[in-house]
Scaffold this active site. Structure first.
Site, PDB file in Angstrom:
ATOM      1  N   GLY A 182       0.864  -1.306   0.070  1.00  0.00           N
ATOM      2  CA  GLY A 182       0.075   0.000  -0.135  1.00  0.00           C
ATOM      3  C   GLY A 182       0.670   1.356   0.031  1.00  0.00           C
ATOM      4  O   GLY A 182       2.114   1.314  -0.016  1.00  0.00           O
ATOM      5  N   HIS A 183      -0.053   2.477   0.096  1.00  0.00           N
ATOM      6  CA  HIS A 183       0.885   3.662   0.157  1.00  0.00           C
ATOM      7  C   HIS A 183       1.120   4.339   1.512  1.00  0.00           C
ATOM      8  O   HIS A 183       1.373   5.386   1.890  1.00  0.00           O
ATOM      9  CB  HIS A 183      -0.030   4.624  -0.522  1.00  0.00           C
ATOM     10  N   GLY A 184       0.732   3.582   2.638  1.00  0.00           N
ATOM     11  CA  GLY A 184       1.197   3.861   4.006  1.00  0.00           C
ATOM     12  C   GLY A 184      -0.151   4.451   4.801  1.00  0.00           C
ATOM     13  O   GLY A 184      -1.184   4.247   4.179  1.00  0.00           O
TER      14      GLY A 184
END
Length: 389
Positions: free
Chosen positions: A237-239
């Protein structure tokens, strides 16, 4: 426990059960074959539970239940304590055109006092993801799997939400929400599949959960306050991101957010604040990122006030979002890039009160670097990034 104590516990549980009305969705026509649309049966069970003058429980037995679309409205509910116990799986239609243009697949609206335990919500979004990746112009935008809107006193525990066409879980305009022991899952290359998005809400906690998606594990929108995030495994994911913020000129701020004891594994970002470079009345203040572990994360610590994801028609004004009092404490592990700390703050509203304390981040067994622009604060502890603050 003594025999007398066991006897009284039995009497208590029996009394509790006697005062709880139980509604089995199969008694209202739900079929567990994964093929028959059970939307009306679930809504009928909900209506019966709502009409109860005492606490009510909706049971979803083992099996697969196809739900085309369901809006559970609690505005007229008499019961202020509805429990949904799910032993089965709720399936969205596999044909994305059925619900792909709807905002929500399953929505709880104006509900006060709901607890959901167990089960799986499966959005079956893979076909729509493939459509979007093909650059076809005939793909619908996609729907959010599970939405809580303008609702209070919500508990979700031990629930899996996966493969949504778009966002997995949305908490919008809610107060006193507890999500714990969750699994929120989608392929790492699935577009716009944020795990949990919170906006215009207060008193939300997200605890002891596993989140891996194609976008932010958790994203935090305008009007969020008193948010507690702890014990999260994030990746892919992107955090975890505050933002994006500042698209609208008049926008509520984000304040009092704690993110602690989180492990990021192979994510694009770790802890991020992102705002558009355009005028806005919004703000970000009183934020704590603490006890964080990074495992091969590209941007472990990032403030990006020139956010523009596709680099098309990007605004180039100074961001109006004022970022202040943000603490990064005990953040350690490995970065996938040499620059592990990047604070790219607004030229017109510099970040203030930034604290970097006890950082220990490495890149290929060497100390990482930092890049700080328009940021003010202090650095202390184990690792002191050069030319920062």
């Amino acid at each position: 426990m003594s025999p007398l104590a066991i006897f009284f516990l039995f009497l208590f549980n029996s009394s509790l059960a006697a005062n709880t009305n139980i509604y089995n969705v199969q008694n209202y026509g739900a079929k567990s074959d994964g093929k028959t649309d059970s939307s009306k049966a679930f809504l009928s069970a909900w209506s019966a539970a709502c009409a109860s003058n005492t606490p009510a429980t909706i049971n979803v037995p083992i099996g697969k239940y196809l739900i085309h679309n369901a809006n559970f409205n609690g505005q007229t509910c008499k019961s202020k304590a509805i429990t949904i116990r799910i032993d089965g799986t709720l399936l969205a239609p596999s044909d994305y055109n059925v619900i792909g243009n709807d905002e929500n697949w399953i929505k709880f609206e104006k509900v006060n006092g709901i607890s959901i335990y167990g089960g799986t919500f499966d959005g079956q979004g893979a076909a729509l993801w493939a459509c979007k990746k093909s650059n076809s112009k005939n793909c619908p935008d996609g729907t959010t799997a599970l939405t809580f809107y303008n609702s209070n006193n919500i508990i979700m525990s031990g629930v899996t939400v996966q493969n949504s066409q778009k966002f997995q879980i949305l908490v919008d305009g809610c107060h006193n929400v507890k999500l714990q022991g969750m699994k929120v899952l989608a392929q790492g290359n699935s577009p716009n599949t944020d795990g949990i998005h919170v906006k215009l809400s207060s008193g939300v906690s997200i605890m002891k959960s596993q989140i891996g998606t194609g976008d932010d594990c958790i994203s935090i929108g305008p009007g969020t306050s008193n948010l507690w995030i702890e014990g999260i495994a994030c990746g892919p994911g992107h955090g975890i991101s505050i933002g994006s913020l500042g698209w609208k000129q008049q926008e509520l701020g984000v304040r009092n957010v704690t993110v602690k004891t989180v492990t990021f594994s192979g994510t694009t970002n770790g802890v991020r604040v992102k705002t558009w470079a355009r005028p806005s009345s919004g703000f970000v203040r009183n934020i704590l990122f603490q006890h964080i572990v990074m495992v091969n994360v590209k941007n472990p610590i990032l403030i990006d006030q020139n956010y523009c994801p596709n680099h098309e028609s990007c605004p180039h004004q100074g961001s109006g979002i004022k970022i202040s009092d943000v603490t990064y404490q005990d953040i350690r592990g490995t970065s996938a890039t040499k620059i592990a700390v990047k604070l790219d703050c607004s030229i017109t509203n510099p970040c203030s009160g930034i604290i970097l304390e006890d950082l220990n981040l490495s890149y290929q067994n060497q100390q990482t670097e930092a890049s700080c622009v328009n940021a003010r604060g202090r650095v202390s502890g184990l690792q002191k990034p050069n030319n920062c603050l």
